[in-house]
Structure formats: C-alpha cells, structure tokens
Write a protein that holds these residues in place. Sequence first.
Motif, mmCIF file in Angstrom:
data_model
loop_
_atom_site.group_PDB
_atom_site.id
_atom_site.type_symbol
_atom_site.label_atom_id
_atom_site.label_comp_id
_atom_site.label_asym_id
_atom_site.label_seq_id
_atom_site.Cartn_x
_atom_site.Cartn_y
_atom_site.Cartn_z
ATOM 1 N N HIS A 222 -4.248 31.820 -75.415
ATOM 2 C CA HIS A 222 -5.023 33.044 -75.203
ATOM 3 C C HIS A 222 -6.516 32.726 -75.166
ATOM 4 C CE1 HIS A 222 -7.014 36.856 -76.177
ATOM 5 N NE2 HIS A 222 -5.976 37.419 -75.565
ATOM 6 N N GLU A 223 -6.940 31.877 -76.088
ATOM 7 C CA GLU A 223 -8.356 31.504 -76.114
ATOM 8 C C GLU A 223 -8.750 30.720 -74.866
ATOM 9 O OE1 GLU A 223 -11.725 29.354 -78.800
ATOM 10 O OE2 GLU A 223 -10.099 30.477 -79.722
ATOM 11 N N ARG A 224 -7.911 29.777 -74.467
ATOM 12 C CA ARG A 224 -8.203 28.995 -73.251
ATOM 13 C C ARG A 224 -8.306 29.893 -72.031
ATOM 14 N NH1 ARG A 224 -4.009 23.940 -73.362
ATOM 15 N NH2 ARG A 224 -4.640 23.110 -75.372
ATOM 16 N N LEU A 225 -7.309 30.762 -71.860
ATOM 17 C CA LEU A 225 -7.300 31.648 -70.699
ATOM 18 C C LEU A 225 -8.519 32.566 -70.710
ATOM 19 C CD1 LEU A 225 -3.501 32.550 -70.712
ATOM 20 C CD2 LEU A 225 -4.663 31.022 -69.117
ATOM 21 N N SER A 226 -8.840 33.095 -71.866
ATOM 22 C CA SER A 226 -10.008 33.973 -71.981
ATOM 23 C C SER A 226 -11.296 33.232 -71.635
ATOM 24 C CB SER A 226 -10.107 34.543 -73.395
ATOM 25 O OG SER A 226 -9.005 35.354 -73.671
ATOM 26 N N ARG A 227 -11.422 32.003 -72.094
ATOM 27 C CA ARG A 227 -12.627 31.213 -71.790
ATOM 28 C C ARG A 227 -12.709 30.891 -70.305
ATOM 29 N NH1 ARG A 227 -16.619 29.512 -74.429
ATOM 30 N NH2 ARG A 227 -16.380 27.306 -74.014
ATOM 31 N N ILE A 228 -11.574 30.578 -69.694
ATOM 32 C CA ILE A 228 -11.565 30.311 -68.245
ATOM 33 C C ILE A 228 -12.065 31.536 -67.498
ATOM 34 C CG2 ILE A 228 -10.041 29.938 -66.253
ATOM 35 C CD1 ILE A 228 -8.349 28.116 -68.119
#
Length: 131
Positions: free
Chosen positions: A83-89
């Motif tokens: 979730h954090e990775r996708l949000s940062r992307i």
Amino acid sequence: MEHDKNNNEDNGIDEQYLMSIMAGSPKKEVSVQNADPQKEKAITKNKLKSQKSNDITYMEQFLTHHTMTKRGDKSIYIRSEYHERLSRIIQIIADDQIPLYAYLDNILAYHFEMFEKEITDDFNNKYRPIF
C-alpha cells in the motif's frame, strides 16, 4: 490414409519413432518439427506483448488513464508495505493525479491481458462439469 496421418500429427503421435521401435531401434532423435506448437505460440504471444508494452512507458500504461469512474463497492486487503509503495508511486510519478483504486484496476487489467491464456487453460483443466 492421408487423413489418418494428419490425425496422428494432431494427436502428437510420432509415427517415425513408433516404426523405429518396432524395427528394434529405441533411440529417438529430437527434431525441430516435433516441438510443441502451442508452447511456441505462447512464447511468441508473450514476446509480442512485451514488445508492445516496451513501446509505451510505465506511466502511460498504468498512471495516466483509468476506466473506473468511481470507487467500487468492494474492499480488498493488501500488505501495508505494498500500500505504501503504490501510494508513493502515485504521489511521485503520477503527481497524485490518479486514485489508488484506479491504479490497481489498471495493474489488474494488464495482468489479466498478459496471462489470459494461462489462466483460462488452468481453469479449464481444473473445472469439470458435473454431468
């Protein structure tokens, strides 16, 4: 007789090999003609899809367009690190211009497009009708 020969080729029967066994020579020579045409088609299809995806950038594929007009009624659970990775992307690459649900929808659409044949084949192999 020609029809029988074509039927045996379709069934994957190697008549030359069978005749060599009956003649007493059990060695089988591997020929290029006996390669599995379905596997070759799948490899070619994957190569074409990867070439197609190389023509467009990651941002064009996943972060610029989305078909969903609103958030769906379903909830899904993903790992917090994903979730954090996708949000940062989304925040950095897409300048927060696409919602997370639309990004995930684009990812899943691409996944199903890439693996449609394999998923269908596996499903059909495991699904057996009751009658």
